[in-house]
Every structure is written in C-alpha cells, then in structure tokens.
Design a protein around this motif. Sequence first.
Motif, PDB file in Angstrom:
ATOM      1  N   UNK A  74       0.800  -1.217   0.000  1.00 43.26           N
ATOM      2  CA  UNK A  74       0.000   0.000   0.000  1.00 43.26           C
ATOM      3  C   UNK A  74       0.832   1.265   0.000  1.00 43.26           C
ATOM      4  N   UNK A  75       1.860   1.301   0.849  1.00 40.06           N
ATOM      5  CA  UNK A  75       2.715   2.484   0.911  1.00 40.06           C
ATOM      6  C   UNK A  75       3.455   2.687  -0.400  1.00 40.06           C
ATOM      7  N   UNK A  76       3.962   1.594  -0.958  1.00 46.11           N
ATOM      8  CA  UNK A  76       4.698   1.693  -2.218  1.00 46.11           C
ATOM      9  C   UNK A  76       3.786   2.171  -3.350  1.00 46.11           C
ATOM     10  N   UNK A  77       2.551   1.648  -3.395  1.00 47.96           N
ATOM     11  CA  UNK A  77       1.612   2.078  -4.431  1.00 47.96           C
ATOM     12  C   UNK A  77       1.321   3.565  -4.307  1.00 47.96           C
ATOM     13  N   UNK A  78       1.111   4.029  -3.065  1.00 44.96           N
ATOM     14  CA  UNK A  78       0.803   5.444  -2.875  1.00 44.96           C
ATOM     15  C   UNK A  78       1.992   6.318  -3.254  1.00 44.96           C
ATOM     16  N   UNK A  79       3.208   5.866  -2.981  1.00 42.32           N
ATOM     17  CA  UNK A  79       4.399   6.639  -3.344  1.00 42.32           C
ATOM     18  C   UNK A  79       4.570   6.696  -4.854  1.00 42.32           C
ATOM     19  N   UNK A  80       4.320   5.579  -5.528  1.00 41.60           N
ATOM     20  CA  UNK A  80       4.373   5.568  -6.990  1.00 41.60           C
ATOM     21  C   UNK A  80       3.323   6.522  -7.553  1.00 41.60           C
ATOM     22  N   UNK A  81       2.122   6.449  -7.006  1.00 40.99           N
ATOM     23  CA  UNK A  81       1.051   7.322  -7.505  1.00 40.99           C
ATOM     24  C   UNK A  81       1.387   8.795  -7.296  1.00 40.99           C
ATOM     25  N   UNK A  82       1.897   9.130  -6.109  1.00 38.45           N
ATOM     26  CA  UNK A  82       2.265  10.522  -5.851  1.00 38.45           C
ATOM     27  C   UNK A  82       3.374  10.969  -6.802  1.00 38.45           C
ATOM     28  N   UNK A  83       4.325  10.086  -7.065  1.00 37.86           N
ATOM     29  CA  UNK A  83       5.390  10.407  -8.026  1.00 37.86           C
ATOM     30  C   UNK A  83       4.801  10.736  -9.390  1.00 37.86           C
ATOM     31  N   UNK A  84       3.851   9.918  -9.826  1.00 38.10           N
ATOM     32  CA  UNK A  84       3.215  10.172 -11.118  1.00 38.10           C
ATOM     33  C   UNK A  84       2.489  11.519 -11.127  1.00 38.10           C
ATOM     34  N   UNK A  85       1.752  11.797 -10.059  1.00 39.85           N
ATOM     35  CA  UNK A  85       0.991  13.043  -9.993  1.00 39.85           C
ATOM     36  C   UNK A  85       1.914  14.264 -10.000  1.00 39.85           C
ATOM     37  N   UNK A  86       2.991  14.203  -9.224  1.00 44.16           N
ATOM     38  CA  UNK A  86       3.932  15.321  -9.183  1.00 44.16           C
ATOM     39  C   UNK A  86       4.649  15.481 -10.516  1.00 44.16           C
ATOM     40  N   UNK A  87       4.972  14.355 -11.136  1.00 41.14           N
ATOM     41  CA  UNK A  87       5.636  14.395 -12.447  1.00 41.14           C
ATOM     42  C   UNK A  87       4.740  15.067 -13.484  1.00 41.14           C
ATOM     43  N   UNK A 127       7.585   6.475 -16.342  1.00 39.50           N
ATOM     44  CA  UNK A 127       7.519   7.935 -16.265  1.00 39.50           C
ATOM     45  C   UNK A 127       8.829   8.591 -16.707  1.00 39.50           C
ATOM     46  N   UNK A 128       9.846   7.760 -16.960  1.00 38.34           N
ATOM     47  CA  UNK A 128      11.127   8.296 -17.404  1.00 38.34           C
ATOM     48  C   UNK A 128      12.210   8.271 -16.348  1.00 38.34           C
ATOM     49  N   UNK A 129      11.923   7.692 -15.176  1.00 41.99           N
ATOM     50  CA  UNK A 129      12.921   7.613 -14.099  1.00 41.99           C
ATOM     51  C   UNK A 129      13.649   6.275 -14.204  1.00 41.99           C
ATOM     52  N   UNK A 130      14.781   6.273 -14.894  1.00 42.19           N
ATOM     53  CA  UNK A 130      15.537   5.040 -15.083  1.00 42.19           C
ATOM     54  C   UNK A 130      16.757   4.962 -14.161  1.00 42.19           C
ATOM     55  N   UNK A 131      17.372   6.090 -13.890  1.00 47.44           N
ATOM     56  CA  UNK A 131      18.531   6.127 -12.982  1.00 47.44           C
ATOM     57  C   UNK A 131      18.034   6.479 -11.589  1.00 47.44           C
ATOM     58  N   UNK A 132      17.746   5.455 -10.795  1.00 49.15           N
ATOM     59  CA  UNK A 132      17.229   5.652  -9.436  1.00 49.15           C
ATOM     60  C   UNK A 132      18.280   5.134  -8.462  1.00 49.15           C
ATOM     61  N   UNK A 133      19.003   6.023  -7.785  1.00 52.89           N
ATOM     62  CA  UNK A 133      20.046   5.553  -6.872  1.00 52.89           C
ATOM     63  C   UNK A 133      19.468   4.745  -5.721  1.00 52.89           C
ATOM     64  N   UNK A 134      20.216   3.747  -5.287  1.00 49.84           N
ATOM     65  CA  UNK A 134      19.789   2.884  -4.201  1.00 49.84           C
ATOM     66  C   UNK A 134      20.807   2.968  -3.063  1.00 49.84           C
ATOM     67  N   UNK A 135      20.302   2.973  -1.842  1.00 47.95           N
ATOM     68  CA  UNK A 135      21.139   3.077  -0.645  1.00 47.95           C
ATOM     69  C   UNK A 135      20.780   1.918   0.288  1.00 47.95           C
ATOM     70  N   UNK A 136      21.243   0.700  -0.019  1.00 49.94           N
ATOM     71  CA  UNK A 136      20.774  -0.502   0.690  1.00 49.94           C
ATOM     72  C   UNK A 136      21.202  -0.535   2.146  1.00 49.94           C
ATOM     73  N   UNK A 137      20.235  -0.867   2.998  1.00 45.82           N
ATOM     74  CA  UNK A 137      20.471  -0.973   4.438  1.00 45.82           C
ATOM     75  C   UNK A 137      20.085  -2.356   4.933  1.00 45.82           C
ATOM     76  N   UNK A 138      20.865  -2.885   5.865  1.00 45.12           N
ATOM     77  CA  UNK A 138      20.449  -4.070   6.622  1.00 45.12           C
ATOM     78  C   UNK A 138      19.903  -3.649   7.988  1.00 45.12           C
ATOM     79  N   UNK A 139      20.548  -2.689   8.580  1.00 50.30           N
ATOM     80  CA  UNK A 139      20.083  -2.087   9.831  1.00 50.30           C
ATOM     81  C   UNK A 139      20.757  -0.725   9.972  1.00 50.30           C
ATOM     82  N   UNK A 140      20.488  -0.048  11.083  1.00 44.37           N
ATOM     83  CA  UNK A 140      21.050   1.278  11.293  1.00 44.37           C
ATOM     84  C   UNK A 140      22.330   1.257  12.128  1.00 44.37           C
ATOM     85  N   UNK A 141      22.827   0.062  12.464  1.00 50.36           N
ATOM     86  CA  UNK A 141      23.849  -0.006  13.506  1.00 50.36           C
ATOM     87  C   UNK A 141      25.157  -0.629  13.040  1.00 50.36           C
TER      88      UNK A 141
END
Length: 375
Positions: free
Chosen positions: A15-28, A53-67
């Motif tokens: 649900x959160x991911x869908x809403x973020x994708x939708x907001x991205x589309x709307x802002x775009x 939408x044209x966003x092909x270069x999406x940087x990723x910052x992979x985390x396992x934890x914060x510590x």
Amino acid sequence: MANVIQLFDSFRQGGTEWQTVQLTRLLHESGKHRLFLASLNDEGPLRSEVEKLGFHEIPSFPLQNFYNLNAAKQLSRLTSFLRNNKIDLVHAHDFYTNIFGVAASRLAGVRACIASRRETEGLRSPAKRWVERRAFNAAAAVVANAEAIRRQLIAEGLPAHKVVTIHNGLNVAHVTPRINAQRADLLQSFNLPNGRRFVTIVANMRHVMKDQASFLRAAQLTRAVLPYSSFILAGEGEQMPHLQQLAAELGLADSSFFIGRCNRIADLLAISDVCVLSSKGVEGFSNSILEYMAAGRPVVATDVGGAREAVVDDETGYVVKPQDFQAMAAHLISLLRDPEKALAMGAQGRKRVLEQFSCEAQLKRVEELYAKLLK
C-alpha cells in the motif's frame, strides 16, 4: 522550481509503495517541481511503473540495519547525493526512510524534510519507536494519511501544527471495469465457478494483523445461511498455508478461493458482490477500502485506523469491531440477501471517493504542503 526527492523503501507491491508511486506520477505530471527518486532497496515490480515515467537512474542506498558500518556509508552517500543535486525537500514515506531521510537531510542542509506515519500503532520495539520519534521531532512536517493517526501523534506529544492529514488518493480508472467485460468470462479467467455470490478481501498475507482468520470465520457463518455464497482472498505471504488450512477446517474448502497477488483488481472487484477489510490493528487509511468503494462495492470493515473516515456506516457499508466475525457475518448476509441495497451502498461509496479521495485532492494537499515548507 524546487528540487524534490521521493524516498522509497522499496518497489514491492504494498500500500505504501503504491501510494508513493502514484504521488510520483501526480507530481511528475504537475511539473511544478524538479523531481528525483531514491530507494533503500531497488527491487520490486513497481519499479517498472516509475520507469514508465522516465525515471531510469534511481540511486539505491541498501540498508540491513542502522547499527553497522554500511549504514554510515549509505548515509554518507545519500547526504552527498542530496548536496550534489541541490535538493530542497525530501519526502520520506515509512519508518526506515523517515529515519534515514531525516538524518541525511540534516547533514546535507536540506531546507525541509517530510516524514510520514501510515499506521495507528506500529509493531516496532520501544527502541525503534524512540528513534522514530526523534526523526519526527527533527522533520519539518509529519504527514498522516488518516485523521485518526494525526490525533494519535498529537497525543504522543508532537505539536499539532507539525502534523498534517493527507488522505490516500485513488486513481478511479484503476478499478473501473472494462467495457463489455462479461461476468462469465471474468469468472473463468480467475478459475472461479459460476452461479455464486462472492465476498472478497484484498490484503497481504504477511502478517496476522490483517486477520483473514476472522474473515474466514465470518465466511463460515455466512455460508451456513447462504449456501450460494463464496469467498475470495487476494494476496500473498507466509500466512497463506495457515489460512488455507483454517478454511478447510471450517468447511470452506470448496467455497474459499485463494488467488494470490492480483494485478487485475478492476476485474476482481467487478465480480465481487461485497468487499471486506478484517484488520485488527496496524492500519492507517486503507487503499483497499478506497478501491472497493470506487468500484461501487459495499464495504464491511473493522474499526481500525481511518476506516470510519472512508466508510459511512449504514450508507456506504458497515463498520464493526475488530475480530467481531459474528457482526461481520450478519452484515454480509444482509447485503447478499438484498442486492438492491448493496448496489445503492456501492453507488454512494463511489460518489464519496470521487468527491473526497481523488488523486486531484491528494496532489493539491501535497503541493500546498510543499509550498508552505519551501516558502
């Protein structure tokens, strides 16, 4: 034109991911801001949606934890990315992006960072809740997707002026049935029998808090009164084998249909007569409820999160106490017995979504918040 970044946790089907994708589309499509995307995990089927939408270069910052050292490395990378691209506003959407995004924003000197809370009560440890509270305090604003969540955050000590309610929006076209789609053909495409009335629940099966078990117990009571009733469970996750076993134990083996993750939500809702949310906690503003209503289906929902903000009791559906499967069954039976009433409730629900929970309304509120913070 301000530089704004949407910070995804992942591109999985949630649900959160869908809403973020939708907001991205709307802002775009709006074009008022120069838009950037980043993620903590670049995996998931929704990545293709933002690539369209044209966003092909999406940087990723992979985390396992914060510590560990990797967390410090990724925080440094994100901080540099924000600085190098002169980002003015960071919008984070869940627990991990809240903490990571707020920290990087402060280090990079970003003008504003928005954090988000999408559930009334989390399954976080006390330590994680403490860290999240620090992130909320440091953010310029915290978006709640239901008024119930906003009230809870204020009760927990956040200043009222900092917490903003922006309900989920829904692209109604996403659940609008295809023209000339025939019920018999749709049933066949889902491998479902003809001559049944279907009650549907759309919810992941990753956690017991979605409480499909109560849904199945309500189904057993409904089936005992209305033998032609059947029950569709759409979603995937590790709870599925347990739920399938429970369905068999309740005598529902031939009337409960586990169809897995559904990419054809409009077709699924087109063959559904009543739709259900059975959660017993950890809900914000349910995307599923909005989809049900927009498809013109009456809703029976448990009283969690923002359910009462969407469903008007006895007008667009019914709201029952969590785990009260007897009350749920009573409403399912009444709606299945009275198709005209069910259709009238569904029509009122669709009208309510169009008037109050549209994509346009969501975009307007978000852009107003951005303008306020960037002024």
